[in-house]
Design an enzyme around this catalytic site. Structure first.
Site, PDB file in Angstrom:
ATOM      1  N   SER A   1      -2.392 -23.419   2.158  1.00 52.40           N
ATOM      2  CA  SER A   1      -2.641 -24.296   3.321  1.00 52.40           C
ATOM      3  C   SER A   1      -1.613 -24.036   4.421  1.00 52.40           C
ATOM      4  O   SER A   1      -1.947 -23.980   5.611  1.00 52.40           O
ATOM      5  CB  SER A   1      -2.553 -25.764   2.888  1.00 52.40           C
ATOM      6  OG  SER A   1      -3.565 -26.063   1.971  1.00 52.40           O
TER       7      SER A   1
ATOM      8  N   GLY B   1     -13.167 -22.279   3.286  1.00 56.47           N
ATOM      9  CA  GLY B   1     -13.591 -23.522   3.937  1.00 56.47           C
ATOM     10  C   GLY B   1     -12.533 -23.993   4.917  1.00 56.47           C
ATOM     11  O   GLY B   1     -12.847 -24.535   5.987  1.00 56.47           O
TER      12      GLY B   1
ATOM     13  N   ARG C   1     -21.407 -25.211   2.176  1.00 53.96           N
ATOM     14  CA  ARG C   1     -20.520 -26.384   2.106  1.00 53.96           C
ATOM     15  C   ARG C   1     -20.754 -27.312   3.307  1.00 53.96           C
ATOM     16  O   ARG C   1     -21.129 -26.857   4.394  1.00 53.96           O
ATOM     17  CB  ARG C   1     -19.063 -25.917   2.019  1.00 53.96           C
ATOM     18  CG  ARG C   1     -18.834 -25.152   0.708  1.00 53.96           C
ATOM     19  CD  ARG C   1     -17.423 -24.689   0.541  1.00 53.96           C
ATOM     20  NE  ARG C   1     -16.499 -25.794   0.422  1.00 53.96           N
ATOM     21  CZ  ARG C   1     -15.186 -25.645   0.309  1.00 53.96           C
ATOM     22  NH1 ARG C   1     -14.662 -24.424   0.311  1.00 53.96           N
ATOM     23  NH2 ARG C   1     -14.398 -26.684   0.194  1.00 53.96           N
TER      24      ARG C   1
ATOM     25  N   SER D   1      -9.891 -35.886   4.007  1.00 56.20           N
ATOM     26  CA  SER D   1      -9.944 -34.420   4.016  1.00 56.20           C
ATOM     27  C   SER D   1      -8.991 -33.871   5.060  1.00 56.20           C
ATOM     28  O   SER D   1      -9.111 -34.160   6.253  1.00 56.20           O
ATOM     29  CB  SER D   1     -11.367 -33.941   4.332  1.00 56.20           C
ATOM     30  OG  SER D   1     -11.333 -32.601   4.763  1.00 56.20           O
TER      31      SER D   1
ATOM     32  N   GLN E   1      -8.827 -30.836   5.943  1.00 55.99           N
ATOM     33  CA  GLN E   1      -9.525 -29.862   6.786  1.00 55.99           C
ATOM     34  C   GLN E   1     -10.165 -30.566   7.975  1.00 55.99           C
ATOM     35  O   GLN E   1     -10.082 -30.095   9.114  1.00 55.99           O
ATOM     36  CB  GLN E   1     -10.575 -29.118   5.960  1.00 55.99           C
ATOM     37  CG  GLN E   1      -9.953 -28.267   4.870  1.00 55.99           C
ATOM     38  CD  GLN E   1     -10.969 -27.590   3.977  1.00 55.99           C
ATOM     39  OE1 GLN E   1     -12.174 -27.817   4.102  1.00 55.99           O
ATOM     40  NE2 GLN E   1     -10.501 -26.777   3.064  1.00 55.99           N
TER      41      GLN E   1
ATOM     42  N   ASP F   1      -7.088 -29.994  -5.647  1.00 55.82           N
ATOM     43  CA  ASP F   1      -7.345 -28.634  -6.135  1.00 55.82           C
ATOM     44  C   ASP F   1      -6.834 -28.406  -7.557  1.00 55.82           C
ATOM     45  O   ASP F   1      -7.163 -27.402  -8.196  1.00 55.82           O
ATOM     46  CB  ASP F   1      -6.705 -27.598  -5.197  1.00 55.82           C
ATOM     47  CG  ASP F   1      -7.398 -27.571  -3.841  1.00 55.82           C
ATOM     48  OD1 ASP F   1      -8.563 -27.998  -3.759  1.00 55.82           O
ATOM     49  OD2 ASP F   1      -6.765 -27.125  -2.869  1.00 55.82           O
TER      50      ASP F   1
ATOM     51  N   LYS G   1     -16.684 -28.230  -3.460  1.00 50.80           N
ATOM     52  CA  LYS G   1     -15.637 -27.208  -3.266  1.00 50.80           C
ATOM     53  C   LYS G   1     -16.286 -25.820  -3.388  1.00 50.80           C
ATOM     54  O   LYS G   1     -17.487 -25.690  -3.257  1.00 50.80           O
ATOM     55  CB  LYS G   1     -14.516 -27.420  -4.285  1.00 50.80           C
ATOM     56  CG  LYS G   1     -13.723 -28.714  -4.047  1.00 50.80           C
ATOM     57  CD  LYS G   1     -12.942 -28.648  -2.748  1.00 50.80           C
ATOM     58  CE  LYS G   1     -12.171 -29.920  -2.474  1.00 50.80           C
ATOM     59  NZ  LYS G   1     -11.600 -29.960  -1.133  1.00 50.80           N
TER      60      LYS G   1
ATOM     61  N   ARG H   1     -17.218 -28.200  -8.995  1.00 46.74           N
ATOM     62  CA  ARG H   1     -16.164 -28.073 -10.020  1.00 46.74           C
ATOM     63  C   ARG H   1     -16.315 -29.099 -11.144  1.00 46.74           C
ATOM     64  O   ARG H   1     -15.797 -28.879 -12.238  1.00 46.74           O
ATOM     65  CB  ARG H   1     -14.775 -28.161  -9.363  1.00 46.74           C
ATOM     66  CG  ARG H   1     -14.473 -26.924  -8.537  1.00 46.74           C
ATOM     67  CD  ARG H   1     -13.096 -26.952  -7.903  1.00 46.74           C
ATOM     68  NE  ARG H   1     -12.854 -25.666  -7.235  1.00 46.74           N
ATOM     69  CZ  ARG H   1     -11.943 -25.463  -6.296  1.00 46.74           C
ATOM     70  NH1 ARG H   1     -11.164 -26.452  -5.910  1.00 46.74           N
ATOM     71  NH2 ARG H   1     -11.802 -24.255  -5.755  1.00 46.74           N
TER      72      ARG H   1
ATOM     73  N   ARG I   1     -10.342 -21.204  -8.708  1.00 51.49           N
ATOM     74  CA  ARG I   1      -9.648 -22.252  -9.475  1.00 51.49           C
ATOM     75  C   ARG I   1     -10.288 -22.465 -10.846  1.00 51.49           C
ATOM     76  O   ARG I   1      -9.619 -22.884 -11.795  1.00 51.49           O
ATOM     77  CB  ARG I   1      -9.567 -23.555  -8.678  1.00 51.49           C
ATOM     78  CG  ARG I   1      -8.887 -23.347  -7.326  1.00 51.49           C
ATOM     79  CD  ARG I   1      -8.022 -24.493  -6.887  1.00 51.49           C
ATOM     80  NE  ARG I   1      -7.456 -24.214  -5.565  1.00 51.49           N
ATOM     81  CZ  ARG I   1      -6.337 -23.520  -5.336  1.00 51.49           C
ATOM     82  NH1 ARG I   1      -5.623 -23.048  -6.335  1.00 51.49           N
ATOM     83  NH2 ARG I   1      -5.914 -23.295  -4.099  1.00 51.49           N
TER      84      ARG I   1
HETATM   85  C1  S3P Z   1      -7.132 -27.780   2.275  1.00 53.54           C
HETATM   86  C2  S3P Z   1      -7.606 -29.036   2.079  1.00 53.54           C
HETATM   87  C3  S3P Z   1      -8.376 -29.431   0.898  1.00 53.54           C
HETATM   88  C4  S3P Z   1      -8.251 -28.414  -0.232  1.00 53.54           C
HETATM   89  C5  S3P Z   1      -8.349 -27.007   0.255  1.00 53.54           C
HETATM   90  C6  S3P Z   1      -7.295 -26.713   1.284  1.00 53.54           C
HETATM   91  C7  S3P Z   1      -6.395 -27.505   3.526  1.00 53.54           C
HETATM   92  O1  S3P Z   1      -9.734 -29.548   1.246  1.00 53.54           O
HETATM   93  O2  S3P Z   1      -9.208 -28.656  -1.218  1.00 53.54           O
HETATM   94  O3  S3P Z   1      -8.193 -26.095  -0.821  1.00 53.54           O
HETATM   95  O4  S3P Z   1      -5.681 -26.487   3.608  1.00 53.54           O
HETATM   96  O5  S3P Z   1      -6.497 -28.309   4.465  1.00 53.54           O
HETATM   97  P1  S3P Z   1     -10.302 -30.895   1.936  1.00 53.54           P
HETATM   98  O6  S3P Z   1      -9.503 -31.126   3.140  1.00 53.54           O
HETATM   99  O7  S3P Z   1     -11.728 -30.622   2.276  1.00 53.54           O
HETATM  100  O8  S3P Z   1     -10.161 -31.966   0.902  1.00 53.54           O
END
Ligand code: S3P
Length: 455
Positions: free
Chosen positions: A22, A96, A124, A169, A171, A336, A363, A367, A412
């Site tokens: 991240s 993603g 997704r 989230s 993201q 994760d 994901k 999962r 994972r």
């Molecule tokens: C991430 C946020 C998580 C995580 C992903 C990385 C990020 O997803 O599962 O592997 O770097 O912001 P979500 O924000 O959709 O929960």
């Protein structure tokens, strides 16, 4: 295909896990948008992070690599991205994170873009970013009209909004906050539970005006419009999500005792440690320098940090684990790691319930289904629920037996079952282990280094 056998003895050794995925993504993104050069050390050279590099190179950013995780990103400024064509066609692979966060940046540009990824990414959910970006004034459409990528984005002058995110989230939050840098008034994201806050920490380090306030209805994260970001060096800490596989393996293989160096312990990411401690795990945060390390869950600003990210060395010893109830606010801070937590729970004694984790269904693979299928094949007593698992652990290493595992091209899942194989009886076969390149290309080499009889 990969055949794996149980560990012939305790895991021993010292390992540095690769850089945090991240943080690596965000360092390239903010570095590209900054005025000047950003030097990154400890960058994770995995397929997902290379997708982010590829996207920014297509937008004119020069990124030089000098090996061993060192990168220099020659920033173009917030308004300096230059696509090869209009619309820019950007391929995000399996990532993603790249897809969703890039959508926020692209929504404010003066050119059009198409964001598309592999089959997994293109299935997704993207409505979670389409809705807020549309409210900010951008035009973001799902080309196949199914609320998934490929996305067609036409940038626009964006407006400030207050957005209550239905999912915790990072993201989604990061997508809106980066779009907010370009808006005509402040943007606030309200999260019920604070998701990983790397974007906020790094934006602050790059000079943006961003605040997080805890209120009765959740966390209010507000970013003010910004005219320039100023680069700072980013030393990426080791990825706790990668460390999680070795932590679980050491807890499950009798008499193991390992040390993992420089692991990121940001409190929005460390719930795997907190949950395992509830289950009886012996995980010690080793002091760095003269000061004592804090316990997990605290914000240890005094530890070595960069772009606001704390890290520590961890010592993990084999432990007798017992079942626990894991849910609520812990879940976003270990989302994760839940597949490998389920593996550890299957070797614990008693019942573990993991709930509030419906996000696992969307994901890189479903999962909940992948873990339940694999652990059932290995003889565990596990039941899938809508938002998690119920696992009746039998305790002890012989409770799992080797089996054929379908990894579903999900890194994972592959790594979680490699861990399970170490503590099982008999041979385990992974149908396709190559997917580990997404977040941890050298995973099997590093795992072998801890197994007795290997160098
Ligand atoms: C991430 C946020 C998580 C995580 C992903 C990385 C990020 O997803 O599962 O592997 O770097 O912001 P979500 O924000 O959709 O929960």
């Amino acid at each position: 295909m990969l055949k794996l056998i149980p560990s012939p003895g305790p895991l021993r050794g010292v390992l540095s896990v690769p850089g945090d995925k991240s943080v690596s993504h965000r360092a390239v993104m903010l570095g590209s948008l900054a005025d000047g050069d950003t030097v990154i050390s400890g960058f994770l050279e995995s397929a997902d992070c290379l997708s982010t590099i590829g996207c920014f190179r297509s937008l004119g950013t020069e990124i030089s690599t000098s090996g061993a995780g060192y990168l220099t990103v020659h920033g173009q400024g917030l308004r300096g991205l230059k696509p090869e064509a209009d619309p820019a066609i950007l391929y995000t692979g399996n990532s993603g994170t790249t897809t969703r966060i890039m959508a926020g940046i692209l929504s404010a540009q003066s050119f059009g873009s198409v964001l598309t990824g592999d089959r997994s990414v293109n299935s997704r959910p993207m409505k979670r970013i389409i809705d807020p970006l549309t409210r900010m004034g951008a035009s973001v459409t799902s080309i196949d009209d199914n609320n998934c990528a490929p996305l067609m984005i036409h940038g626009a002058q964006l407006h400030g909004i207050t957005y209550r995110s239905p999912v915790a989230s990072a993201q989604v939050k990061s997508c809106i906050l980066l779009a907010g840098l370009y808006a005509d008034s402040p943007v606030t994201v309200i999260e019920p539970v604070l998701s990983r806050d790397h974007t906020e920490r790094m934006l602050r380090a790059f000079g943006a005006d961003i605040t997080t306030v805890r209120m009765d209805d959740g966390y209010h994260i507000t970013v003010n419009p910004c005219s320039r970001l100023s680069p700072v060096p980013v030393a990426v800490p080791g990825d706790i999500s990668s460390a999680a596989y070795f932590i679980a393996a050491a807890l499950m293989v009798p008499d193991s005792d390992i040390v993992l160096k420089n692991v990121g312990i940001n409190p929005t990411r460390d719930a795997f440690i907190r949950a395992l401690r509830l289950m009886g795990a012996d995980i010690e945060l080793l002091p760095e320098g003269p000061e004592k390390a804090p316990s997990a869950g605290e914000d240890p600003d005094f530890l070595s940090s960069s772009a606001g990210e704390p890290s520590a060395d961890l010592r993990i010893r084999y432990s007798h684990l017992t079942g626990a109830e894991i849910g609520g606010g812990l879940i976003p801070a270990m989302i994760d790691e839940l597949p490998v937590l389920a593996v550890a729970a299957s070797a614990a004694e008693g019942k573990t319930v993991i709930r509030d984790a419906a996000e696992l269904r969307v994901k890189e693979s479903d999962r909940i289904s992948a873990v339940t299928e694999g652990l059932s094949a290995m003889g565990a007593d596990i039941e899938a629920t809508d938002d998690g698992f119920v696992i009746n652990g039998k305790g002890g290493r012989s409770s799992l037996r080797g089996a054929s595992i379908r990894c579903r091209s999900d890194h994972r899942i592959a790594m979680s079952f490699a861990v399970a194989s170490l503590a099982a009886e008999g041979e385990t076969v992974l149908d396709d282990e190559t997917c580990v390149r997404i977040s941890y290309p050298d995973f099997f080499r590093d795992l072998e280094s801890l197994i007795p009889g290997n160098p």
